[in-house]
Design a protein around this motif. Structure first.
Motif, mmCIF file in Angstrom:
data_model
loop_
_atom_site.group_PDB
_atom_site.id
_atom_site.type_symbol
_atom_site.label_atom_id
_atom_site.label_comp_id
_atom_site.label_asym_id
_atom_site.label_seq_id
_atom_site.Cartn_x
_atom_site.Cartn_y
_atom_site.Cartn_z
ATOM 1 N N HIS A 356 7.200 -14.071 5.545
ATOM 2 C CA HIS A 356 7.307 -12.377 5.248
ATOM 3 C C HIS A 356 7.650 -12.780 4.021
ATOM 4 C CE1 HIS A 356 9.297 -11.445 9.096
ATOM 5 N NE2 HIS A 356 9.644 -12.034 9.382
ATOM 6 N N GLU A 357 7.605 -11.406 3.081
ATOM 7 C CA GLU A 357 7.458 -10.906 1.433
ATOM 8 C C GLU A 357 8.821 -10.782 1.621
ATOM 9 O OE1 GLU A 357 7.098 -9.966 -2.307
ATOM 10 O OE2 GLU A 357 5.746 -11.373 -0.818
ATOM 11 N N GLY A 358 9.587 -9.611 2.621
ATOM 12 C CA GLY A 358 10.969 -9.242 3.025
ATOM 13 C C GLY A 358 10.805 -7.817 3.860
ATOM 14 N N ALA A 359 12.050 -7.492 3.909
ATOM 15 C CA ALA A 359 12.158 -6.468 4.421
ATOM 16 C C ALA A 359 13.131 -5.347 3.839
ATOM 17 C CB ALA A 359 12.803 -6.863 6.043
ATOM 18 N N ASN A 360 12.200 -4.053 3.852
ATOM 19 C CA ASN A 360 13.394 -3.589 3.727
ATOM 20 C C ASN A 360 14.476 -1.849 4.410
ATOM 21 O OD1 ASN A 360 13.584 -3.169 0.537
ATOM 22 N ND2 ASN A 360 11.640 -3.633 0.944
ATOM 23 N N VAL A 361 15.172 -1.072 5.234
ATOM 24 C CA VAL A 361 15.768 -0.976 5.519
ATOM 25 C C VAL A 361 16.211 0.715 5.495
ATOM 26 C CG1 VAL A 361 18.148 -0.384 7.409
ATOM 27 C CG2 VAL A 361 16.865 -2.828 6.935
ATOM 28 N N ILE A 362 15.525 1.093 6.443
ATOM 29 C CA ILE A 362 15.945 2.989 6.149
ATOM 30 C C ILE A 362 16.698 3.813 7.175
ATOM 31 C CG2 ILE A 362 13.261 3.863 6.944
ATOM 32 C CD1 ILE A 362 13.933 6.040 4.592
ATOM 33 N N VAL A 363 17.432 4.094 7.465
ATOM 34 C CA VAL A 363 17.839 4.889 8.645
ATOM 35 C C VAL A 363 17.402 5.965 9.114
ATOM 36 C CG1 VAL A 363 19.968 6.026 9.250
ATOM 37 C CG2 VAL A 363 20.165 4.418 7.993
ATOM 38 N N GLY A 364 16.670 6.281 10.296
ATOM 39 C CA GLY A 364 15.474 7.338 10.870
ATOM 40 C C GLY A 364 16.304 8.327 11.156
ATOM 41 N N HIS A 365 15.319 9.458 11.926
ATOM 42 C CA HIS A 365 16.249 10.813 11.713
ATOM 43 C C HIS A 365 16.813 10.536 13.203
ATOM 44 C CE1 HIS A 365 12.617 10.125 14.801
ATOM 45 N NE2 HIS A 365 12.565 11.082 15.571
ATOM 46 N N ASP A 366 16.903 9.377 14.503
ATOM 47 C CA ASP A 366 17.224 9.353 15.523
ATOM 48 C C ASP A 366 18.218 7.901 15.750
ATOM 49 O OD1 ASP A 366 16.056 7.261 15.497
ATOM 50 O OD2 ASP A 366 15.099 7.378 17.200
ATOM 51 N N LYS A 367 19.023 7.748 14.183
ATOM 52 C CA LYS A 367 19.726 7.127 13.535
ATOM 53 C C LYS A 367 20.037 5.766 14.293
ATOM 54 C CE LYS A 367 22.259 10.898 11.901
ATOM 55 N NZ LYS A 367 22.265 10.766 10.822
ATOM 56 N N ARG A 368 18.657 5.044 14.192
ATOM 57 C CA ARG A 368 18.211 3.706 14.666
ATOM 58 C C ARG A 368 17.369 3.284 13.342
ATOM 59 N NH1 ARG A 368 14.302 2.993 19.486
ATOM 60 N NH2 ARG A 368 13.628 4.953 18.781
ATOM 61 N N VAL A 369 18.393 2.733 13.376
ATOM 62 C CA VAL A 369 17.233 1.496 11.357
ATOM 63 C C VAL A 369 16.151 1.033 11.948
ATOM 64 C CG1 VAL A 369 19.930 1.384 10.591
ATOM 65 C CG2 VAL A 369 18.684 -0.435 11.505
ATOM 66 N N VAL A 370 15.079 1.170 10.273
ATOM 67 C CA VAL A 370 13.936 0.419 10.645
ATOM 68 C C VAL A 370 13.298 -0.134 9.114
ATOM 69 C CG1 VAL A 370 11.623 2.391 10.630
ATOM 70 C CG2 VAL A 370 13.619 2.928 11.625
ATOM 71 N N ALA A 371 12.891 -1.402 9.568
ATOM 72 C CA ALA A 371 12.710 -2.264 8.484
ATOM 73 C C ALA A 371 11.211 -2.444 8.842
ATOM 74 C CB ALA A 371 13.713 -4.026 8.946
ATOM 75 N N TYR A 372 10.784 -2.053 6.839
ATOM 76 C CA TYR A 372 9.302 -2.288 7.096
ATOM 77 C C TYR A 372 8.877 -4.086 6.678
ATOM 78 C CZ TYR A 372 9.438 2.459 7.935
ATOM 79 O OH TYR A 372 9.096 4.044 8.067
ATOM 80 N N MET A 373 8.015 -4.485 6.758
ATOM 81 C CA MET A 373 7.576 -5.716 6.042
ATOM 82 C C MET A 373 6.577 -6.276 6.158
ATOM 83 S SD MET A 373 10.543 -7.300 9.216
ATOM 84 C CE MET A 373 9.018 -6.401 10.342
ATOM 85 N N GLY A 374 6.297 -7.070 5.230
ATOM 86 C CA GLY A 374 4.644 -7.058 4.999
ATOM 87 C C GLY A 374 4.515 -8.425 5.646
ATOM 88 N N ASP A 375 3.587 -9.129 5.734
ATOM 89 C CA ASP A 375 3.401 -10.568 6.270
ATOM 90 C C ASP A 375 2.245 -10.849 4.627
ATOM 91 O OD1 ASP A 375 2.488 -12.796 7.063
ATOM 92 O OD2 ASP A 375 1.892 -12.490 8.925
ATOM 93 N N ASP A 376 2.823 -11.627 3.583
ATOM 94 C CA ASP A 376 2.089 -12.049 2.939
ATOM 95 C C ASP A 376 0.833 -13.219 2.927
ATOM 96 O OD1 ASP A 376 0.893 -12.489 -0.160
ATOM 97 O OD2 ASP A 376 3.150 -12.710 -0.791
#
Length: 676
Positions: A356-376
């Motif tokens: 994992h390089e990291g993870a960054n979270v945003i709240v989706g339109h349906d109020k679930r949270v979404v985390a994006y991640m890169g495998d470095d």
């Protein structure tokens, strides 16, 4: 190491940071065209498990410390083509872009009208019980009470009154060659090994300042001060916790892990916790790499590590059947609560195991949270995690959101004929590299949907599961962050010297032997928690003076700053993208740096260099508080190519004899840049 070093880093960084990953055989040997046909047979539970589950300076309490700006050697940069053509931009934090700085210059360089000071340095005390930092007399006990080594991810969180706050940073790895004099004494090497354990992990540091908008100082004995190290106990969460894949002799329940390793980038959640990505964990273990699951994370067998921990701490010797699963307990997203120094940090298995390089979270339109991640790693993948539950007004409940949910991996499709992807970086006939994509599920409703894989196998051997569903091999996905103003997602792809050989060209990775890296802009077409997206390449990096096929979102290349090897990204209050780099010295010959890139209007794609870090250093963890005129970066591995006795950098003290300074040695540090 010539080919490897051309790709990105110095040989020293490769050895200590990622255990020379690029010198070994390719970790990803899947073709992604036929792999699913053999997955069920080749990746049986028995094959995956291999040996299987284990048998079972003294200062007053509360003192406030700030540092005066440092007198560093002058850095005039370079002249000639590619040196001063980046005109000032009109968006966001105003500054005159600096010229790129030659790789032999040992100076921290900022624009006219700005100055810099170290906010905190390796060895600075967090507690009054810590001794004054003495580079010649460091101990494990002292280091556990001091700011750690090689800082990477960074955030600065101000309290509501703006006069108090907290700093959180990762400490990714150590460099013995510039921390200590050379020795071969076994007893001394073991003592240093324990210092390395205490120097890694994370630091949480209370901050204070006199008024909003001023630079910060760190508070000794601050209420939130904490060191998290290789000995700190973590709780495993999610479906893989408690399964046979993560049990060891020390932890027959498979629920409690000692330590965190290779902490690279990260993110701050909407509920105020910090996420840290465990990246190059594999290099800390002696392990056999004789099963598909092991080979996919470390392609070559290992009997010795750079830290030597395996010689006296059995959990780092994965050749031992009692600890064969210990590596399976690393490679996760870690979550810590910076407000509670007594809390138990967690490792979230539901988010998958990778570098994992990291993870960054945003709240989706349906109020679930979404985390994006890169495998470095070269030819690995882009992922996202969507929580099962919705965000709420309860911080306590929100702190469990990342323990349950669904994991996806990305497949990219270009919209240009394959014949137009020539490998040179020349644009196809439609004028841009772009297309569509899909998020392929690895788990749904918390359960595996990959044929031949149990749920725990998907989450522990995530790379193999992603191979099996035909994910797109990418050019080292590093930081992946959604823009808080627009929701668009930006993917930093640092480079891939094997593109076009070990992995074929495609429109999302269109450059043969990609030395300079690129940045992709991704737009979710069905909301953040949806499964389809559109994408385009925002930047094809490089020096326009020497590479005609750079691309800057259509902005004139003769007006931008040269940029190479994008690593971490951040955003300012206006939604401009900021990019820090790791590898520019080995590719375009300049020190690593921080750049601003507007994303809208006539300035879109206008890359402007804001600062340069000193010789041999990497720019990490940018934090942009543009409304206050403050920019923060973590300066990692300054002087990495030197030795203790012959340093190549003296950052950040540069000969100073002020209290706490170490005049003749480099110290990884957090730096704050502010208007003069």
């Amino acid at each position: 190491m010539a080919d490897h070093v051309r790709g990105k880093r110095s040989a020293v960084t490769c050895q200590y940071k990622c255990a020379n990953a690029c010198l070994g055989p390719e970790c990803n040997t899947s073709s992604n065209a036929h792999f699913r046909d053999v997955a069920s047979a080749a990746l049986s539970r028995r094959a995956l498990l291999g040996l299987g589950a284990a048998g079972a300076v003294a200062i007053a309490v509360g003192a406030f410390r700030t540092s005066a700006p440092v007198s560093a050697p002058a850095a005039a940069g370079v002249t000639g083509p590619g040196s001063a053509f980046a005109r000032p931009g009109t968006a966001g934090l105003a500054f005159e872009p600096i010229a790129p700085v030659a790789r032999t210059v040992d100076a921290f360089t900022v624009p006219t009208g700005y100055t810099w000071s170290p906010l905190i340095r390796w060895g600075d005390p967090l507690f009054s019980s810590a001794p004054a930092f003495d580079i010649l007399a460091q101990t494990p006990e002292a280091q556990a009470l001091q700011f750690g080594y090689n800082c990477d991810y960074l955030d600065i969180l101000a309290d509501p009154n703006g006069k108090r706050g907290v700093l959180v940073t990762n400490h990714e790895y150590v460099n013995p060659g510039i921390m200590f004099p050379a020795t071969s004494d076994p007893a001394e090497l073991r003592r240093r090994g324990d210092i390395y354990k205490a120097a890694q992990g994370l630091s949480v540091v209370e901050l204070e300042r006199r008024r909003t908008g001023e630079p910060w100082g760190h508070v000794v004995d601050g209420r939130r001060n904490r060191r998290i190290t290789v000995e700190t106990v973590f709780e495993l969460t999610g479906p893989a916790a408690g399964t046979d894949l993560v049990k060891t002799a020390d932890d027959p329940e498979g629920r409690w892990v000692r330590g965190t390793l290779g902490n690279c980038a990260g993110g701050t959640t909407p509920w105020g916790t910090i996420l840290s990505g465990e990246e190059n964990f594999n290099g800390y273990f002696a392990w056999a790499a004789d099963t598909p699951g092991q080979k996919r994370y470390q392609s070559s067998p290992s009997t010795a590590t750079s830290t030597g921990w395996e010689t006296y701490d059995p959990r780092f010797n994965a050749h031992d059947p009692a600890f064969v699963n210990e590596p399976n307990r690393f490679g996760y997203i870690v979550e810590i609560d910076p407000d509670d120094p007594t809390s138990t940090p967690r490792k979230h298995t539901a988010m998958g195991r990778m570098k994992h390089e990291g993870a960054n979270v945003i709240v989706g339109h349906d109020k679930r949270v979404v985390a994006y991640m890169g495998d470095d790693e070269r030819n690995d993948y882009l992922y996202k995690f969507v929580s099962k539950h919705k965000i709420s007004g309860s911080r306590k409940k929100n702190m469990r959101l990342l323990a349950e949910g669904d994991l996806y991996v990305a497949r990219f499709t270009g919209d240009s004929p394959a014949s137009e992807i020539t490998g040179t970086g020349a644009l196809p006939s439609d004028g841009q590299f772009d297309g569509s994509g899909e998020w392929i599920p690895l788990t749904q409703n918390g359960v595996s949907v990959v044929p031949g894989f149990t749920t725990e196998q998907v989450l522990v051997f995530t790379r193999l599961a992603a191979d099996a569903v035909g994910a797109t091999k990418m050019d080292r996905p590093e930081d992946v962050e959604p823009n808080p103003k627009t929701g668009k997602v930006y993917v930093a792809l640092t480079n891939n010297s094997q593109r076009g050989s070990a992995s074929p060209l495609d429109e999302a990775n269109p450059v043969t032997g990609n030395r300079y890296g690129h940045v992709i802009e991704l737009t979710e077409t069905a909301g953040q928690s949806g499964t389809t997206f559109g994408w385009s390449i925002l930047l094809l990096c490089g020096d326009p003076a020497t590479n005609a096929n750079t691309y800057f979102a259509g902005f004139p290349s003769e007006l931008v700053s040269p940029i190479s090897c994008p690593d971490n990204v951040a955003f300012d209050s206006e939604g401009n993208l900021w990019i820090s780099t790791d590898g520019a010295p080995s590719t375009i010959g300049y020190n690593d740096a921080l750049y601003k890139v507007p994303l809208e209007g006539s300035e879109r794609g206008h890359v402007q260099q804001f600062l340069a870090v000193p010789r041999d250093a990497e720019t990490c963890g940018p934090v942009i508080h543009d409304r206050e005129g403050l920019v923060f970066v973590a300066v990692q591995h300054p002087g990495e190519e030197g030795t203790f006795d012959a340093p190549t950098s003296l950052f950040p003290d540069y000969g100073s004899t002020a209290p706490g300074a170490v005049p003749n040695a480099p110290r990884p540090s957090i730096v704050q840049v502010h208007r003069a």
